[in-house]
Structures are given as structure tokens and as C-alpha cells.
Scaffold this active site. Structure first.
Site, PDB file in Angstrom:
ATOM      1  N   LYS A 283      51.215  65.505  80.696  1.00 22.87           N
ATOM      2  CA  LYS A 283      50.432  64.979  81.768  1.00 22.87           C
ATOM      3  C   LYS A 283      50.813  63.574  82.164  1.00 22.87           C
ATOM      4  O   LYS A 283      50.968  63.262  83.276  1.00 22.87           O
ATOM      5  CB  LYS A 283      48.975  65.512  81.669  1.00 22.87           C
TER       6      LYS A 283
ATOM      7  N   GLY B 177      42.909  66.124  73.486  1.00 27.17           N
ATOM      8  CA  GLY B 177      43.938  65.252  73.196  1.00 27.17           C
ATOM      9  C   GLY B 177      44.213  64.302  74.523  1.00 27.17           C
ATOM     10  O   GLY B 177      43.740  64.599  75.386  1.00 27.17           O
TER      11      GLY B 177
ATOM     12  N   ALA C 127      44.448  64.021  79.684  1.00 27.46           N
ATOM     13  CA  ALA C 127      43.782  64.591  78.342  1.00 27.46           C
ATOM     14  C   ALA C 127      43.997  66.251  78.501  1.00 27.46           C
ATOM     15  O   ALA C 127      44.179  66.719  79.699  1.00 27.46           O
ATOM     16  CB  ALA C 127      42.210  64.159  78.507  1.00 27.46           C
ATOM     17  N   ASP C 128      43.902  66.840  77.537  1.00 27.45           N
ATOM     18  CA  ASP C 128      43.914  68.336  77.598  1.00 27.45           C
ATOM     19  C   ASP C 128      42.781  68.763  76.495  1.00 27.45           C
ATOM     20  O   ASP C 128      42.542  68.068  75.337  1.00 27.45           O
ATOM     21  CB  ASP C 128      45.119  68.867  77.070  1.00 27.45           C
ATOM     22  N   THR C 129      41.930  69.696  76.985  1.00 30.04           N
ATOM     23  CA  THR C 129      40.950  70.194  75.861  1.00 30.04           C
ATOM     24  C   THR C 129      40.848  71.652  75.809  1.00 30.04           C
ATOM     25  O   THR C 129      41.329  72.552  76.713  1.00 30.04           O
ATOM     26  CB  THR C 129      39.562  69.993  76.640  1.00 30.04           C
TER      27      THR C 129
END
Length: 167
Positions: free
Chosen positions: A27, A81, A44-46
Site C-alpha cells: 500500500k 503492520g 497500515a494493514d490489520t
């Protein structure tokens, strides 16, 4: 603000930590390629992890119901992340924040009522701690904002190390 559309499909045998790291960087790199002038790109990635299995965003209401049933009465991990890219020098930083979330036991009727709120969709694990689902969570161990999707305290620390000033 620029958006990024990244395929969030896990790679077979990819760990949850590697997944959030890879997606956050993908991203960030997409946005950094389109950014103009000096900037710090934040992506971010959750994901929600229960017994090693990633619970992503539900595709259907049945998928969301099954996720909530699995989480009911159990503790799970939320991993976020975060990738940062400072431009124009392309300085990169990344980190993963981890929070343990304790879910109360929830009845089938409570799940149905929660699903009718529409809050489950586009949320990892089919719930939003900052919304109606907060009533199902008696305790967390770690950063609340990580469960929301962006660990603010750690992000501000990392931004400061990249030279960002609030002024």
C-alpha cells in the site's frame, strides 16, 4: 490523502506477521509512486488472528456470523503492520503492533443484533471495537488504537524518528 487498492489475499503458508508487513508495504509503495513533493507516506494493514488463523474482512453476513461465533468467549490477537516511506529520499520504516483482545461470550441473538448494525463489514474479524462491539470486549492487553487499525503512540514515535514535527 491518496488511496491504494491492494489485493489482500494471503499467500499460501504466509504467517500473519508477514501478511500485514507485505500488505502495508504494498500500500505504501503504491501511494509513494504517486505522491508529489516531500511527504511521509503511512500505510497500515490489520488482521485478527485466532489460534494461528487469520480472520480477515467478512465477505458475507454468514461469514461475519461465523467469525463472531469463533471469537465468542475467547482471546485473540490483533496485528497491525505499519509501513512508512519518507520522500523524496525514500527512507523506509516498518513495525508490527500486537494487541490481545478478550471477547466475552456472546449469544446467537446478540450476534444477529450486532450484524444488523452493519458494522461488521470491512472490518477484520467482523467487529469494530470503537462501535457497538465494544460492549463484547471486557479487556484488552496492548494498544486500543491498534485494534481500531492504527497504533497512534507507536506511529507518532516512528514519525518523530523520521523528522516529522507536529508544528
Amino acid at each position: 490523502m491518496l488511496s491504494s487498492a491492494v489485493d489482500e489475499t494471503p499467500i499460501p503458508a504466509e504467517s500473519p506477521q508477514d501478511l500485514v508487513r507485505r500488505l502495508a508495504f504494498a500500500k505504501a509503495e503504491l501511494v509513494a509512486a504517486r505522491a508529489l513533493g516531500p511527504a511521509i507516506v503511512i500505510a497500515a494493514d490489520t488482521v485478527v488472528v485466532l489460534e494461528g488463523a487469520v480472520l480477515g474482512k467478512p465477505r458475507t453476513s454468514e461469514d461475519a456470523r461465523q467469525m463472531l461465533e469463533k471469537l465468542s468467549g475467547r482471546t485473540h490477537t490483533v496485528l497491525t503492520g505499519v509501513a512508512l516511506i519518507r520522500l523524496p529520499d525514500v527512507e523506509r520504516r516498518e513495525f508490527i503492533e500486537t494487541t490481545q483482545v478478550h471477547f466475552a461470550g456472546i449469544s446467537g441473538d446478540e450476534i444477529v443484533r450486532y450484524l444488523s448494525s452493519g458494522e461488521s463489514f470491512d472490518k477484520a474479524g467482523a467487529y469494530a471495537i470503537q462501535g457497538f462491539a465494544g460492549r463484547f470486549i471486557p479487556r484488552i492487553d496492548g494498544c486500543y488504537f491498534n485494534v481500531v487499525g492504527l497504533p497512534l503512540a507507536r506511529l507518532c514515535k516512528e514519525l518523530g524518528e523520521l523528522g516529522w514535527l507536529e508544528d
